[in-house]
Design an enzyme around this catalytic site. Sequence first.
Site, PDB file in Angstrom:
ATOM      1  N   ASP A 438       0.859  -1.181   0.000  1.00 47.79           N
ATOM      2  CA  ASP A 438       0.000   0.000   0.000  1.00 47.79           C
ATOM      3  C   ASP A 438       0.899   1.234   0.000  1.00 47.79           C
ATOM      4  O   ASP A 438       1.885   1.297   0.744  1.00 47.79           O
ATOM      5  CB  ASP A 438      -0.888  -0.015   1.256  1.00 47.79           C
ATOM      6  CG  ASP A 438      -1.780   1.209   1.344  1.00 47.79           C
ATOM      7  OD1 ASP A 438      -2.861   1.175   0.740  1.00 47.79           O
ATOM      8  OD2 ASP A 438      -1.378   2.187   2.013  1.00 47.79           O
ATOM      9  N   ASN A 446      -2.835  13.067  -2.655  1.00 45.98           N
ATOM     10  CA  ASN A 446      -4.009  13.521  -3.423  1.00 45.98           C
ATOM     11  C   ASN A 446      -4.460  14.905  -2.963  1.00 45.98           C
ATOM     12  O   ASN A 446      -4.849  15.751  -3.787  1.00 45.98           O
ATOM     13  CB  ASN A 446      -5.155  12.521  -3.271  1.00 45.98           C
ATOM     14  CG  ASN A 446      -4.974  11.301  -4.156  1.00 45.98           C
ATOM     15  OD1 ASN A 446      -4.324  11.366  -5.196  1.00 45.98           O
ATOM     16  ND2 ASN A 446      -5.542  10.177  -3.741  1.00 45.98           N
ATOM     17  N   HIS A 451      -6.168  14.700  -7.340  1.00 42.36           N
ATOM     18  CA  HIS A 451      -6.416  13.294  -7.691  1.00 42.36           C
ATOM     19  C   HIS A 451      -5.842  12.927  -9.058  1.00 42.36           C
ATOM     20  O   HIS A 451      -5.446  11.769  -9.279  1.00 42.36           O
ATOM     21  CB  HIS A 451      -7.925  13.000  -7.658  1.00 42.36           C
ATOM     22  CG  HIS A 451      -8.473  12.942  -6.271  1.00 42.36           C
ATOM     23  ND1 HIS A 451      -8.342  11.840  -5.460  1.00 42.36           N
ATOM     24  CD2 HIS A 451      -9.128  13.877  -5.532  1.00 42.36           C
ATOM     25  CE1 HIS A 451      -8.909  12.071  -4.298  1.00 42.36           C
ATOM     26  NE2 HIS A 451      -9.396  13.321  -4.303  1.00 42.36           N
ATOM     27  N   ASP A 471       8.131 -11.411 -16.533  1.00 42.30           N
ATOM     28  CA  ASP A 471       7.296 -12.611 -16.419  1.00 42.30           C
ATOM     29  C   ASP A 471       7.555 -13.378 -15.126  1.00 42.30           C
ATOM     30  O   ASP A 471       7.175 -14.523 -14.968  1.00 42.30           O
ATOM     31  CB  ASP A 471       7.542 -13.537 -17.615  1.00 42.30           C
ATOM     32  CG  ASP A 471       9.004 -13.937 -17.737  1.00 42.30           C
ATOM     33  OD1 ASP A 471       9.819 -13.512 -16.901  1.00 42.30           O
ATOM     34  OD2 ASP A 471       9.326 -14.685 -18.693  1.00 42.30           O
ATOM     35  N   GLU A 481      -4.915   2.498  -3.726  1.00 43.14           N
ATOM     36  CA  GLU A 481      -3.464   2.584  -3.870  1.00 43.14           C
ATOM     37  C   GLU A 481      -2.769   1.294  -3.447  1.00 43.14           C
ATOM     38  O   GLU A 481      -1.568   1.285  -3.157  1.00 43.14           O
ATOM     39  CB  GLU A 481      -2.916   3.764  -3.065  1.00 43.14           C
ATOM     40  CG  GLU A 481      -3.092   3.649  -1.566  1.00 43.14           C
ATOM     41  CD  GLU A 481      -4.413   4.221  -1.061  1.00 43.14           C
ATOM     42  OE1 GLU A 481      -4.485   4.564   0.117  1.00 43.14           O
ATOM     43  OE2 GLU A 481      -5.362   4.338  -1.861  1.00 43.14           O
ATOM     44  N   LYS A 488       5.400 -17.446  -8.064  1.00 44.35           N
ATOM     45  CA  LYS A 488       5.243 -18.901  -7.997  1.00 44.35           C
ATOM     46  C   LYS A 488       6.588 -19.598  -7.832  1.00 44.35           C
ATOM     47  O   LYS A 488       7.587 -19.194  -8.438  1.00 44.35           O
ATOM     48  CB  LYS A 488       4.557 -19.416  -9.272  1.00 44.35           C
ATOM     49  CG  LYS A 488       3.181 -18.807  -9.512  1.00 44.35           C
ATOM     50  CD  LYS A 488       2.616 -19.193 -10.869  1.00 44.35           C
ATOM     51  CE  LYS A 488       1.273 -18.522 -11.127  1.00 44.35           C
ATOM     52  NZ  LYS A 488       0.744 -18.822 -12.469  1.00 44.35           N
TER      53      LYS A 488
END
Length: 574
Positions: A438, A446, A451, A471, A481, A488
């Site tokens: 985050d 903002n 914004h 990839d 946000e 993987k």
Amino acid sequence: MSRSKNVAVWLIWLAVFPTTLAYLYIAIEPNFSGYWLDLLAFAIVVSAVAAFPIQVGSITIFFINGVSFAVFLYFGLFAEIIITQLALVALFIKIRLKKSEFHRIATNSTMLLLTSIFAAVVYYALGGTHGVLSLSTLDEIIPLVGYVVGSIVVNQFLLTIIDVYVKGNKFTAVPKSLFIDSLTTAMITPIGIILYILYLEIGIPGILIVSFPAILLSVVISTYHKGRRVNTYLHETSEIGHELSKKLNVKDVLDTFIARVEKLIPMSYIYVYDITNSTQSMHLIRYVDSEGKEKVDEMSLSYGEGFAGEIYKKQKASIILKRNQIRSIPGIELPEQVHSVIGVPILRNNNVVGVLVIASKQVRAYEKYHLMLLEILGNFLSVAIENARHYQSEKNKSQRDRLTGLYNYRYFTEHLEGYALDLMEKGLEEKLSVILFDLDSFKKLNDTYGHEAGNEVLVELARRLEDYLGDRGIVARYGGEEFTVLIKDIEHEEAIKLAEDIRFMIAKDPFVVYEHMIEGEDSVKVYVTASIGVATYPDHCESPEELIRQADRSMYVGAKRSGKNRVASAAVAM
């Protein structure tokens, strides 16, 4: 055919044909005095019949057996050889033999010569004679049957040798040509006998009387076969259209299209151009040559430039069968070796949206029906590409975040659940890590810059993430946000290191925003940091579905509450 085989074929012809013909002339001492006009009539008829061949696969059939049979019965072997060789010349003129196929002159000429000699040997061995025959006794009928059977046997033997040793095809015990040869001989031999009888009775008028139905039969069969062939191609074209309609992305559409067209229309090169009508520019989106090589260099043409550009400008299909005409086109984009080319506009709502071009190194490689097939295929391609793009657009709307272009939360969770289920069903054990972060104090950003500036930061961050991760992982906008990354098959410690790299990548370089609320500044540099949480399955949860919750918890508990701009592990947060 290889150069060595080509040379060998012509050397055999030079060694066999002139010598054998000279020997037969000396041995037989043919005398056609008073019959030159008759032989000329036979030659005209046999050439006319040969001018209407049919093509069955690689086999060319021309119905000259009947005429040559009648000539053999009355005039003998030497006259029959000359007549069949003249028919062969007429055939090659009619089909416009290509330079690469000149070896067929030698192979077919030798084959017809040896077939005539062998069939004649059988005929003579069975007591056959020439001249006026009643054809009503066994002594005369048996040699006739022997001649017909002998010609079929030796013809098939020689065809097999050519097919296996010259063309390099696999040996077949019962070739398709045997059935075709037997069938055509059974059809034509009675006509030959009728021609012979009428010639005995009324001379040249008899030749003309029988020649009309013989030529008509050749025309009808040739036309019928060509119609059947075109219908077959149309059926295949329809199948291609159905197959294309099932493809859901443009790449699959083009791959399928080219793979099928290569088998339907003779080609050395295929070009597919996409047109941007606003700039009247053409961009090559697919190119394949006969060796399967794809062009890697970008290629663009302008309106009216080159062969494809002319099709775009005229909005009409075109076919050119002469190399000098191709080379005379201004800005021609085709290789020097091209001798034949066809092209069609790809239309959508009566507007040209693309151009399809197929070219060949062969001379006169295309006929009008090829152009017709290509126009139909071009329409199928246009519809298939439009459908694929529409599907992809709708798919992107449902899977992608409209602002950043990243995958959205829905796609991310569905992909994670689907991948985990696939692992479970296959009995595979694989570690999955989620990095969730985050942006710190984004509300303040903002409020300070507006914004629109905040949106610019989110878009630029998305680009940085995709460029950095490539990839290695799947990136998604979690909401607002917040962003998530699925990695993987790596250990948790590696996932933490990657998260640290992402945190550093975000913090080290400022984000330049232009749509801000600061007066007097064109652009403003904004520094942004992120709090990141990392969780790994099965290290920190019992199911992959819990990964996002664990990563979210570690981000808030371990990173946000501990001062922000840091990475926290679910192992610590727990």
